[in-house]
Design a protein around this motif. Structure first.
Motif, PDB file in Angstrom:
ATOM      1  N   SER A   1       0.832  -1.213   0.000  1.00 22.49           N
ATOM      2  CA  SER A   1       0.000   0.000   0.000  1.00 22.49           C
ATOM      3  C   SER A   1       0.864   1.259   0.000  1.00 22.49           C
ATOM      4  O   SER A   1       0.586   2.219  -0.733  1.00 22.49           O
ATOM      5  CB  SER A   1      -0.918   0.019   1.229  1.00 22.49           C
ATOM      6  N   LEU A   2       1.914   1.255   0.835  1.00 24.63           N
ATOM      7  CA  LEU A   2       2.815   2.418   0.857  1.00 24.63           C
ATOM      8  C   LEU A   2       3.488   2.604  -0.500  1.00 24.63           C
ATOM      9  O   LEU A   2       3.676   3.733  -0.969  1.00 24.63           O
ATOM     10  CB  LEU A   2       3.863   2.227   1.960  1.00 24.63           C
ATOM     11  N   MET A   3       3.838   1.486  -1.129  1.00 23.40           N
ATOM     12  CA  MET A   3       4.478   1.536  -2.456  1.00 23.40           C
ATOM     13  C   MET A   3       3.526   2.126  -3.504  1.00 23.40           C
ATOM     14  O   MET A   3       3.912   3.009  -4.292  1.00 23.40           O
ATOM     15  CB  MET A   3       4.865   0.106  -2.849  1.00 23.40           C
ATOM     16  N   LEU A   4       2.268   1.687  -3.497  1.00 28.76           N
ATOM     17  CA  LEU A   4       1.296   2.191  -4.467  1.00 28.76           C
ATOM     18  C   LEU A   4       1.007   3.673  -4.241  1.00 28.76           C
ATOM     19  O   LEU A   4       0.904   4.454  -5.197  1.00 28.76           O
ATOM     20  CB  LEU A   4      -0.003   1.386  -4.351  1.00 28.76           C
ATOM     21  N   ILE A   5       0.874   4.066  -2.967  1.00 26.62           N
ATOM     22  CA  ILE A   5       0.629   5.484  -2.660  1.00 26.62           C
ATOM     23  C   ILE A   5       1.830   6.325  -3.092  1.00 26.62           C
ATOM     24  O   ILE A   5       1.679   7.428  -3.626  1.00 26.62           O
ATOM     25  CB  ILE A   5       0.344   5.659  -1.157  1.00 26.62           C
ATOM     26  N   GLY A   6       3.040   5.791  -2.892  1.00 27.36           N
ATOM     27  CA  GLY A   6       4.248   6.515  -3.305  1.00 27.36           C
ATOM     28  C   GLY A   6       4.297   6.716  -4.813  1.00 27.36           C
ATOM     29  O   GLY A   6       4.601   7.817  -5.300  1.00 27.36           O
ATOM     30  N   ILE A   7       3.984   5.649  -5.575  1.00 33.37           N
ATOM     31  CA  ILE A   7       3.980   5.771  -7.044  1.00 33.37           C
ATOM     32  C   ILE A   7       2.933   6.797  -7.480  1.00 33.37           C
ATOM     33  O   ILE A   7       3.195   7.660  -8.334  1.00 33.37           O
ATOM     34  CB  ILE A   7       3.675   4.398  -7.685  1.00 33.37           C
ATOM     35  N   ALA A   8       1.737   6.707  -6.882  1.00 34.27           N
ATOM     36  CA  ALA A   8       0.668   7.649  -7.243  1.00 34.27           C
ATOM     37  C   ALA A   8       1.074   9.083  -6.919  1.00 34.27           C
ATOM     38  O   ALA A   8       0.804  10.012  -7.693  1.00 34.27           O
ATOM     39  CB  ALA A   8      -0.620   7.281  -6.508  1.00 34.27           C
ATOM     40  N   ALA A   9       1.737   9.281  -5.774  1.00 29.16           N
ATOM     41  CA  ALA A   9       2.147  10.635  -5.387  1.00 29.16           C
ATOM     42  C   ALA A   9       3.199  11.184  -6.346  1.00 29.16           C
ATOM     43  O   ALA A   9       3.137  12.354  -6.744  1.00 29.16           O
ATOM     44  CB  ALA A   9       2.686  10.621  -3.960  1.00 29.16           C
ATOM     45  N   VAL A  10       4.157  10.338  -6.735  1.00 29.08           N
ATOM     46  CA  VAL A  10       5.214  10.787  -7.652  1.00 29.08           C
ATOM     47  C   VAL A  10       4.623  11.206  -9.001  1.00 29.08           C
ATOM     48  O   VAL A  10       5.059  12.183  -9.621  1.00 29.08           O
ATOM     49  CB  VAL A  10       6.261   9.661  -7.843  1.00 29.08           C
ATOM     50  N   ILE A  11       3.614  10.469  -9.461  1.00 33.56           N
ATOM     51  CA  ILE A  11       3.005  10.786 -10.769  1.00 33.56           C
ATOM     52  C   ILE A  11       1.954  11.893 -10.642  1.00 33.56           C
ATOM     53  O   ILE A  11       1.925  12.845 -11.426  1.00 33.56           O
ATOM     54  CB  ILE A  11       2.349   9.525 -11.370  1.00 33.56           C
ATOM     55  N   GLY A  12       1.077  11.777  -9.647  1.00 35.72           N
ATOM     56  CA  GLY A  12      -0.096  12.650  -9.590  1.00 35.72           C
ATOM     57  C   GLY A  12       0.133  14.018  -8.976  1.00 35.72           C
ATOM     58  O   GLY A  12      -0.478  14.999  -9.419  1.00 35.72           O
ATOM     59  N   LEU A  13       1.008  14.108  -7.963  1.00 39.20           N
ATOM     60  CA  LEU A  13       1.167  15.399  -7.288  1.00 39.20           C
ATOM     61  C   LEU A  13       1.760  16.486  -8.185  1.00 39.20           C
ATOM     62  O   LEU A  13       1.205  17.595  -8.250  1.00 39.20           O
ATOM     63  CB  LEU A  13       2.015  15.225  -6.024  1.00 39.20           C
ATOM     64  N   PRO A  14       2.872  16.222  -8.895  1.00 41.92           N
ATOM     65  CA  PRO A  14       3.397  17.301  -9.764  1.00 41.92           C
ATOM     66  C   PRO A  14       2.389  17.732 -10.821  1.00 41.92           C
ATOM     67  O   PRO A  14       2.212  18.934 -11.069  1.00 41.92           O
ATOM     68  CB  PRO A  14       4.641  16.663 -10.404  1.00 41.92           C
TER      69      PRO A  14
END
Length: 284
Positions: free
Chosen positions: A73-86
């Motif tokens: 879950s932490l891994m998926l949230i991290g990937i989503a944050a790297v792509i979605g936040l910027p």
């Protein structure tokens, strides 16, 4: 005489409005408190070190844990944050600072529509786009699906927060000869940083509990994550799988997994509010 009567009437109306606000706040908090109480009551007995650090046991064996799902879950949230936040922050910055009428209207409309699309549709879309192309489920596909889900929240929150910054700050910065991009990055975004972070936390909290898109993208795994191109376990999917199983031990672990998920969201929200609240006070 009339003045005294009017003052008492205004005070009475003000007091009534205050009581109604307090009552509405209490009513709004009751469901949250009941959910927290019930999840803690059901999940705490199954919570231990083994649950947090071990892999799930095979069917028929008791014990084991959801360590791989927590890491996944932490891994998926991290990937989503790297792509979605910027992408979300840049889109919100464009909408607030450059304001091209036709393009801004289109982007805003698309963001509003995207925020209303059911998450399972996003999962099917990413399944078609990535899973079928790569010919297998993967953590990357799950992260992309979650990133799409968080985009509209981050973009619209960033836009609204930047619009609340007074124009006098922009004008003062430009009058001092500071370039526009530096004004936006160093002054406008920094001033609105607390509100933007609140939107980001809301978006992360939303995707942390998503199950439907992960069933079509990351699927699940009973081992530790081994790479972005492999299926990966996640807490929501693991909770769903255990909750519909016929085994009582798995039901208890599903409640413990729910408690871990709630704690993760609470820590994320409270920690970020404390950190960025202190940071914003230091800026002021």
């Amino acid at each position: 005489m009339n003045n005294g009567f009017n003052r008492r009437r205004r005070n009475a109306i003000s007091g009534l409005a205050y009581l109604l606000c307090v009552l509405a706040t209490i009513i709004a908090l009751i469901p949250l408190m009941l959910i927290l109480f019930y999840v803690i009551r059901q999940g705490a007995p199954a919570m231990n070190l083994d649950f947090l650090t071990q892999l799930p046991k095979p069917v028929g064996e008791t014990g084991g844990g959801m360590g791989n799902a927590i890491v996944g879950s932490l891994m998926l949230i991290g990937i989503a944050a790297v792509i979605g936040l910027p992408l979300g922050v840049l889109a919100g910055t464009y909408l607030a600072e450059f304001r091209s009428p036709r393009l801004s209207w289109t982007v805003r409309l698309l963001a509003d529509i995207l925020s209303g699309v059911p998450s399972i549709i996003i999962g099917v879309f990413v399944y078609t786009l990535l899973v079928l192309t790569m010919k297998h489920f993967s953590a990357l596909a799950g992260g992309v699906a979650l990133a799409i889900l968080m985009l509209p929240t981050v973009a619209r929150t960033t836009e609204e927060m930047l619009r609340m910054v007074p124009d006098t700050l922009r004008e003062a910065s430009l009058a001092l000869g500071i370039s526009r991009w530096r004004t936006i990055v160093s002054i406008i975004i920094k001033t609105a940083g607390g509100g933007i972070m609140t939107g980001i936390m809301l978006a992360l909290a939303r995707i942390a509990g998503e199950t439907a898109p992960l069933l079509f993208t990351a699927l699940s795994s009973r081992t530790w994550p081994t790479g972005l191109d492999k299926p990966v376990a996640s807490l929501p999917v693991q909770i769903y799988t255990y909750a519909i199983s016929p085994y009582e031990d798995w039901h208890q672990q599903a409640w413990a997994g729910s408690l871990v998920l709630v704690i993760m969201v609470l820590l994320l929200s409270v920690g970020s509010k404390l950190y960025f609240g202190r940071k914003m006070r230091s800026v002021r």
